[in-house]
Design an enzyme around this catalytic site. Sequence first.
Site, PDB file in Angstrom:
ATOM      1  N   HIS A  57       0.826  -1.207   0.000  1.00 43.36           N
ATOM      2  CA  HIS A  57       0.000   0.000   0.000  1.00 43.36           C
ATOM      3  C   HIS A  57       0.859   1.255   0.000  1.00 43.36           C
ATOM      4  O   HIS A  57       0.377   2.337   0.322  1.00 43.36           O
ATOM      5  CB  HIS A  57      -0.901   0.042   1.239  1.00 43.36           C
ATOM      6  CG  HIS A  57      -1.687  -1.198   1.457  1.00 43.36           C
ATOM      7  ND1 HIS A  57      -2.585  -1.645   0.541  1.00 43.36           N
ATOM      8  CD2 HIS A  57      -1.716  -2.087   2.492  1.00 43.36           C
ATOM      9  CE1 HIS A  57      -3.147  -2.775   1.001  1.00 43.36           C
ATOM     10  NE2 HIS A  57      -2.620  -3.058   2.163  1.00 43.36           N
ATOM     11  N   HIS A 219      -6.665  -4.508  -1.203  1.00 43.65           N
ATOM     12  CA  HIS A 219      -5.835  -5.711  -1.193  1.00 43.65           C
ATOM     13  C   HIS A 219      -5.961  -6.486  -2.481  1.00 43.65           C
ATOM     14  O   HIS A 219      -5.778  -7.693  -2.512  1.00 43.65           O
ATOM     15  CB  HIS A 219      -6.205  -6.601  -0.009  1.00 43.65           C
ATOM     16  CG  HIS A 219      -5.986  -5.937   1.299  1.00 43.65           C
ATOM     17  ND1 HIS A 219      -6.965  -5.165   1.877  1.00 43.65           N
ATOM     18  CD2 HIS A 219      -4.907  -5.881   2.102  1.00 43.65           C
ATOM     19  CE1 HIS A 219      -6.479  -4.680   3.019  1.00 43.65           C
ATOM     20  NE2 HIS A 219      -5.253  -5.082   3.170  1.00 43.65           N
TER      21      HIS A 219
END
Lengths: 357, 357, 213, 213
Positions: A57, A219
């Site tokens: 991320h 994700h």
Amino acid sequence: MKKLLNKPEDFVRETLAGMAIAHSDLIKVNFEPNFIYRADAPKTGKVAIISGGGSGHEPMHGGFVGRGMLDAACPGEVFTSPTPDQMLAAAQAVNGGNGVLYIVKNYSGDIMNFEMATELAVAEGIQVQNILIDDDVAVKDSLYTQGRRGVGTTVLAEKICGAAAEAGYDLKQVADLCRRVNLNGRSMGMALTSCTVPAKGSPTFELGNQEIEMGIGIHGEPGRERMSLKSADEVAETLALTIIEDSSYSRTIREWDESTAEWVDKDLTNTPFAKGDKLLAFVNGMGGTPQSELYIIYRKLADICAKKGMEIVRNLVGSYITSLEMQGCSITLLKLDQEMVKLWDAPVLTPALRWGV
Amino acid sequence: MKKLLNKPEDFVRETLAGMAIAHSDLIKVNFEPNFIYRADAPKTGKVAIISGGGSGHEPMHGGFVGRGMLDAACPGEVFTSPTPDQMLAAAQAVNGGNGVLYIVKNYSGDIMNFEMATELAVAEGIQVQNILIDDDVAVKDSLYTQGRRGVGTTVLAEKICGAAAEAGYDLKQVADLCRRVNLNGRSMGMALTSCTVPAKGSPTFELGNQEIEMGIGIHGEPGRERMSLKSADEVAETLALTIIEDSSYSRTIREWDESTAEWVDKDLTNTPFAKGDKLLAFVNGMGGTPQSELYIIYRKLADICAKKGMEIVRNLVGSYITSLEMQGCSITLLKLDQEMVKLWDAPVLTPALRWGV
Amino acid sequence: MFTKKQIVQWLQAFASEIHENKDYLTELDAAIGDADHGINMDRGFQKVITQLPNIADKDIGSILKTVSMTLISSIGGASGPLYGSLFLRASITAAGKEKLTEIDIQKLLQEGLQGVLQRGKAKPGDKTMIDVLSPATVAFEEAVGSGKNMSEAMQQMVAIAEKAMKDTIPTLAKKGRASYLGDRSIGHQDPGATSCYLMLKSLSDSYSSTVNN
Amino acid sequence: MFTKKQIVQWLQAFASEIHENKDYLTELDAAIGDADHGINMDRGFQKVITQLPNIADKDIGSILKTVSMTLISSIGGASGPLYGSLFLRASITAAGKEKLTEIDIQKLLQEGLQGVLQRGKAKPGDKTMIDVLSPATVAFEEAVGSGKNMSEAMQQMVAIAEKAMKDTIPTLAKKGRASYLGDRSIGHQDPGATSCYLMLKSLSDSYSSTVNN
Ligand SMILES: Nc1ncnc2c1ncn2[C@@H]1O[C@H](COP(=O)(O)OP(=O)(O)O)[C@@H](O)[C@H]1O
Ligand SMILES: Nc1ncnc2c1ncn2[C@@H]1O[C@H](COP(=O)(O)OP(=O)(O)O)[C@@H](O)[C@H]1O
Ligand SMILES: [Mg+2]
Ligand SMILES: [Mg+2]
Ligand SMILES: [Mg+2]
Ligand SMILES: [Mg+2]
């Protein structure tokens, strides 16, 4: 799989190694257990803010470590929550004596690992609070389920709480503020393409040339709905209107109660957005989205907010909470009060966000 | 074609519109002709720095407009040089009476359009200098050809010259400095994937799953050589060693001579890198590359420089000069002197680069 | 009776099962999660494998405790704390033991189940590993209660576990990442339920293949 | 003799050719450049089309001057200044004229060529539009010099232009973006040479299709 990497199993470690030398003026990196921390930690007398989550991320969270934001970040494997020993070690490294706030995104894995870490840190005599971020309106129902995911509001909460800690707020005040930011923030995201977890080596999902995923998390998981390709304006509209028209959302959240040294369930509800609200508008790229496209989205978002009678008083446009090389975007709207504005504007000096210093 | 856009022909205009409202504290945007300029322009008594080029390289150049960097940027269509009328209008808008430096990347289109703009601006009584950036070592020979492309060094030259102009350098000093930065900077890039020009709607080139392009420019053009997929370390090595081992490079460049009011050909040569050099190392993402992968490259680059006895004293790791959503990276090394270090460190406040303020 | 050696062999066999099914478990997770369950479990159990030689001499409780700590500090995600809690609670019931009777195994399963329930707060039917672990524990208990021997009880347990694993396909996920998918989670087998089945199957297999030693 | 009307028809025909060949020119540019030549030229000439009605009454020089300014301010890239310079220099030789003789056209081509050479500094053989414009100009000149009429001279010019366009295929680019490719530029037809051929072909076609008016 086409990526700039060596062995997939070295992906996280080598990313951290690169960060450490590129930003040695701001951060340090500890390996095994892995955590990134402020070069000048611990800051005596300051509440320490720690966040963490799976890697992939970037720049979140490691890129937000530094003055005015996080004291430490715990990176897990790609899209996998870090482990309690990392979180405990980070807390021990940065606790300046005034306690630690764990900012946790609402995923089973993150919650369970941070809960274990909280118990371990408390056992070590460290004052701990942990606050959940669960702002993803793509997840509809909360009853009997995991509830909403933590996404874009996390970045904003880390900035605002980081400034508060820097300004001398105590642990309870920072925790209360973090909870308030979460209750005033809402997000939703979409993907034009999937992404490839290095260890897996192939895309998590397959999308046709004319398909997009609406309501994704961060994700690489598929979204709530697969749709046909839409224009930027339609995408901005779908995301923004779902966020703005989201009704009041209630859920039960577990927080650590320091006084009783127990986990307590709290019922929390956010109030819907309303005309006259002052907003922070955050248009986020998913990692493979060019900055130009984000501005096209922001343009439409500003238009929609104006039509709804809401005023964007601060904004952030860029790729800050990503899913590897995924193309797509998310929108976060945060209802601001004066205190939050002041804390947002306060100086920040981290690898990924910096102003005022 | 999967992009966050509406009509391809509105891509540039809508990007500019989004930028304008997202950064209204820093910049303003003029439409038809299109240029982005400092909100507080013109700055009386300061040399104005203007750059420009095709769109699709965001944040370059528009994201570098603001205090301590550019006074204006002229965005063309995607990957297409802007036109002389844009450059003239920008010069008229930001000239503070002390002249304008045009920073031009070495492409036929950019050169010809900026040359016409120079002639037009001079005719309007504006003092002008134009300096070419040609730093791409992937282009081998210069004799009888277009010579090397202008790539990563452009970003560094804009920052350093912007700081110099802010510090009160006069036009000739800024131009000399810009030329010096160019002579001390070298770059090379590679692509994992192609990119899609919105108006074309399909990728510029096709790359197999196990292929990369080595020695690309920034316009989605194919590179010097197609190779089989390589590890990050091998990529970093190929780029870094080609740059470091590049021998002295000579070429003839056209600059405007103010005293004679004519174009003059200048023979310029850069000296090769050497042990003991102090460097600014810039690892750049091509637009679709996650930040994590750039750190993996940076890690190896630092290692290579250290082994060569060169010291990285400043660095920049991020996507600053891009090719739409292309995945890949480029490396730029700039040999620094003390003056450049001071100017690099000077405050900058733009949409894409900010520190010290 | 499970000997300590058999327990160690089980852990090795389970690790091998995970390793062989790494891609399969990851693919299951790709469909309704984030494509890492096989990778996660394999990372944890490969670590366990490297530690087994150092601890094989200790009592079963200590062995399981080390497994737990290794999993907790090397898996992360949801499965780290869940399998970690399972082995932690199991290790407590097995503290100091060198072998495990049917009743010991029954307690071990029950405690492990409690560990997962307490950590994860999932209920049966939420489409998680609980959906396998819970009925399998009951099945073993019933088999032992009705006088079956270890081998028979194990087989009964595995049969139920396999069915329960498949029964996660039509259900709607209420916990874990798959729950974010809403209705789209229907029609896919839960990865954690699958790894849990592999755990029980390898337990049973290790027993039957070594029962004569 | 080219009438003003024929010149306007040519500009329209050229714009249509570009529009029809937009993707083709862009594909040629994708192979050795940056995939925008057709897009660039079409943007410029569509703008020209919208302006033609306002200027069709002026003299040929003024018409060509407006075309030049429009191209310069709307194309950008390499082709903007190059075609802009071509039309600018051509407009000067045609200043005040209402029709153009063979000799006028010859001058116009020569001046246009000079404009491109001066702006772009390319030499024949560098794999650019010069490779078409230069031999085509010579061919026209020779035809006129040997007493051919307009129609014949045009045909001769176009035949040479077409051959010259194809002859760019085996050459190595020395100017423009294609030069960055080094040897990889060999084997591809130059996009600018191609659009230049289309310009000359539409000039010839406009003449022959309207010669009786
Ligand atoms: N709250 C929970 N209780 C029990 N099991 C759970 C819970 N949350 C997730 N799981 C199990 O974990 C599995 C996913 O594990 P894994 O993919 O390793 O972790 P993550 O979801 O963090 O990526 C799911 O298939 C499910 O069986
Ligand atoms: N210096 C030059 N002289 C003459 N023609 C040139 C020169 N540079 C480029 N060209 C021509 O321009 C064409 C490319 O135009 P275009 O694609 O529109 O511009 P750009 O290269 O800026 O994208 C080439 O095919 C070539 O024929
Ligand atoms: Mg995971
Ligand atoms: Mg171009
Ligand atoms: Mg998973
Ligand atoms: Mg081109």
